[in-house]
Enzyme design. Structure first.
Site, PDB file in Angstrom:
ATOM      1  N   THR A  74      35.495  41.922  53.410  1.00  0.00           N
ATOM      2  CA  THR A  74      36.725  42.709  53.472  1.00  0.00           C
ATOM      3  C   THR A  74      36.581  44.138  52.930  1.00  0.00           C
ATOM      4  O   THR A  74      37.024  45.095  53.568  1.00  0.00           O
ATOM      5  CB  THR A  74      37.844  41.976  52.717  1.00  0.00           C
ATOM      6  N   LYS A 149      46.114  42.810  50.116  1.00  0.00           N
ATOM      7  CA  LYS A 149      44.955  42.791  49.215  1.00  0.00           C
ATOM      8  C   LYS A 149      44.724  44.168  48.608  1.00  0.00           C
ATOM      9  O   LYS A 149      44.729  45.169  49.335  1.00  0.00           O
ATOM     10  CB  LYS A 149      43.683  42.405  49.983  1.00  0.00           C
ATOM     11  N   HIS A 303      40.529  31.180  56.774  1.00  0.00           N
ATOM     12  CA  HIS A 303      39.768  30.474  55.734  1.00  0.00           C
ATOM     13  C   HIS A 303      40.303  29.060  55.510  1.00  0.00           C
ATOM     14  O   HIS A 303      39.541  28.115  55.326  1.00  0.00           O
ATOM     15  CB  HIS A 303      39.816  31.251  54.416  1.00  0.00           C
ATOM     16  N   ASP A 344      38.640  44.296  59.763  1.00  0.00           N
ATOM     17  CA  ASP A 344      37.562  44.569  58.805  1.00  0.00           C
ATOM     18  C   ASP A 344      36.314  43.741  59.073  1.00  0.00           C
ATOM     19  O   ASP A 344      35.236  44.070  58.604  1.00  0.00           O
ATOM     20  CB  ASP A 344      38.061  44.347  57.372  1.00  0.00           C
ATOM     21  N   HIS A 345      36.467  42.665  59.826  1.00  0.00           N
ATOM     22  CA  HIS A 345      35.354  41.780  60.201  1.00  0.00           C
ATOM     23  C   HIS A 345      35.943  40.702  61.086  1.00  0.00           C
ATOM     24  O   HIS A 345      37.160  40.573  61.183  1.00  0.00           O
ATOM     25  CB  HIS A 345      34.697  41.136  58.957  1.00  0.00           C
TER      26      HIS A 345
HETATM   27 ZN    ZN Z   1      38.660  40.502  55.262  1.00  0.00          ZN
END
Ligand code: ZN
Length: 555
Positions: A74, A149, A303, A344-345
């Protein structure tokens, strides 16, 4: 060193010039990162988009863009989006890394030497961002960054945001005086924002997930066994409804986990962003304002449940709706605005479900690999202590204080041992990675492993040994509800490929298969708004705009 000095000098002088423009100059740039939004997930549901994602996909769409570096986490991913630089230059080589000077692990947005555990800031980010360039050219422009975040908000907000805020469990949106302004105006805004949903939740508990799973997600509702966990595959997921039922739910850990991994957390971030756009009249000044938003729920959902089930399908559906509502509010500002959306990914699905699709996928206990490696090295080299330090089994630091010859022996023995492990695809040394800078203009789709690692490599901060596990390796074995069942962080394409969408009213509708990169976003937008950039790794995308100087041809 000379290269860095030249780079710094060039940054200070802000070389480069804007191109002639064809469309009206945007007065508001909205940069959205959807955390863990892989190209695969984007494409899987593209036919079903009916709101915000449909609109943003109707502009200039690059469905397979690249976070081209290897360490697909991230903080590094967000560090590329608005700087134009790879992590090798942003310095953000991971979410955290081992600091050789202090002998401890550092977090990418921690503030060195500060005792306040909530102190956060961009001090480890070694380059400037689009927001910083805008503020340098036009000090009265506003830069706002909001995320679920801290690391995402701070990396996108840069060094001088007017407001940077992120979600803190049990508190709401928060900032830090080390990250941006934390004066009375900002504190009042945060208090009002947080009081707004706290009041709503006191009269009726929030709905974390829509009650109905969209029809096109129905066929994905299936039970699975991930590690030791049974997941029923239903939406709302187990526990999400119960988490809001008990009195005082908002302060409970179960609620906080369920909230973060729910569509509501993105809705709140988007509401806050739209409130800021209205409150500060973003886009109505003479010069361009920047509103950066990173939406974290997709990552938490991925996740907790993997990205191939009904949970992710329903999350993306909800995201589409929330983005649609957000864009309608921005429309009402009646200002020319530009949106770029990326991630971000990417990520891989849980290995158990990948196997159902015929993909070879395994779980690997990364900690056990490192323990076995240390045991081997202690025995083989007659050492008294563990010579390898690693939080992440892919990035290993050799510890041999003051003894360079021993360090080389440890490194060589470790590389040999690791290469014999069946779960390992490749092992690269620091020297090999440092020497593997890709030639200019090489497509991110064609980079070797060493080149991908080089784009994540920073001499001060990076590891000594780089371990690449086989494709579709998932680290860890989930033992109980709430554990991560799937992840990202590898150098493989499913973690590197992300959509990059540019939209503005009247934008040409074009979907391109060109493998553009997230580092191209900042120089492209800077060009569109007439802001000069320092030298960066990315290029202005010629299909989005006729760029002065060298764009990336054919993009
Ligand atoms: Zn991330």
């Amino acid at each position: 060193m000379r290269f860095y000095l030249l780079r710094l000098l060039a940054m200070l002088s802000l070389v480069g010039a804007p191109a002639a423009s064809a469309a009206p100059t945007p007065r508001l740039v909205i940069a959205i990162s959807v955390d863990q939004f892989s190209s695969e997930v984007y494409a899987r549901y593209r036919e079903n988009y009916s709101a915000g994602l449909k609109r943003l996909s109707s502009g200039i769409a690059f469905p397979v863009g690249y976070q081209s570096h290897a360490t697909t986490e991230t903080c590094p991913g967000h560090s590329t989006i608005l700087t134009g630089d790879h992590p090798s230059h942003t310095g953000i080589i991971g979410n955290s890394w081992f600091d050789r000077n202090s002998g401890s692990t550092v977090y990418c947005v921690e503030v060195a030497g500060n005792n306040d555990p909530r102190a956060r800031g961009p001090q480890k980010l070694r380059v400037t961002t689009l927001g910083d360039w805008i503020k340098q050219a036009h000090p009265r422009s506003r830069v706002v960054a909001i995320s679920g975040k801290d690391r995402a908000a701070i990396m996108m907000g840069g060094h001088k945001p007017d407001l940077v805020a992120w979600w803190v469990d049990g508190v709401g949106f928060e900032t830090s005086q080390y990250a941006g302004r934390a004066d009375d105006e900002i504190q009042n805004i945060l208090e009002r924002e947080n009081a707004g949903f706290a009041k709503a939740w006191s009269s009726a508990p929030p709905t974390l997930w829509p009650a109905q799973v969209p029809a096109y997600c129905q066929s994905l509702v299936k039970p699975h066994h991930f590690g030791d966990i049974d997941v029923n595959g239903k939406v709302p997921p187990t526990g999400a409804v119960e988490a809001t039922a008990a009195p005082g739910f908002a302060s409970r850990k179960e609620f906080q986990g369920a909230f973060r991994a729910s569509p509501l957390s993105d809705t709140l971030a988007l509401d806050f962003a739209a409130n800021m756009a209205e409150r500060w009249k973003l886009g109505s000044r003479r010069n361009t304002d920047l509103l950066a938003i990173s939406l974290s729920a997709t990552d938490y959902v991925g996740h907790l449940y993997g990205n191939g089930g009904a949970e992710m399908c329903a999350q993306i559906h909800a995201l589409d709706q929330s983005l649609g509502a957000f864009l309608h509010r921005i429309d009402r500002l009646s200002v020319p605005y530009l949106v770029v959306l990326t991630a971000d990914h990417g990520a891989a699905d849980a290995p158990e479900r990948l196997k159902e699709h015929g993909i070879t996928a395994e779980r690997v206990d990364g900690g056990a690999v490192i323990r076995a490696l240390n045991q081997h090295l202690r025995h083989a080299l007659s050492l008294d202590s563990d010579p390898i330090i690693a939080d992440d089994a892919q990035l290993l630091y050799v510890s041999s204080p003051g003894d360079a010859r021993l360090a080389r022996r440890i490194s060589s023995e470790a590389v040999n041992w690791l290469r014999q492990q069946s779960s390992v695809e490749a092992v690269l040394t620091r020297d090999a990675v440092a020497a593997a800078a890709p030639v200019a203009g090489k497509s991110p789709a064609e980079l070797t492993l060493a080149e991908r690692l080089n784009e994540s490599f920073n001499p001060d901060r990076s590891a000594d040994i780089f371990v690449e596990f086989k494709k579709y390796t998932t680290f860890g074995w989930p033992h109980r509800q709430g554990a991560s069942v799937a992840g990202h962080g590898s150098p493989w394409d499913y973690d590197r490929q992300v959509p990059i969408l540019f939209w503005w009213r009247g934008a040409p509708s074009k979907t391109s298969s060109a493998p553009v990169e997230t580092v191209d976003i900042a120089p492209t937008i800077a060009n569109m708004i007439g802001i000069a950039t320092p030298p960066v790794d990315g290029h202005c995308l010629s299909r989005v705009r006729i760029c002065s100087g060298k764009g990336a041809p054919g993009n």
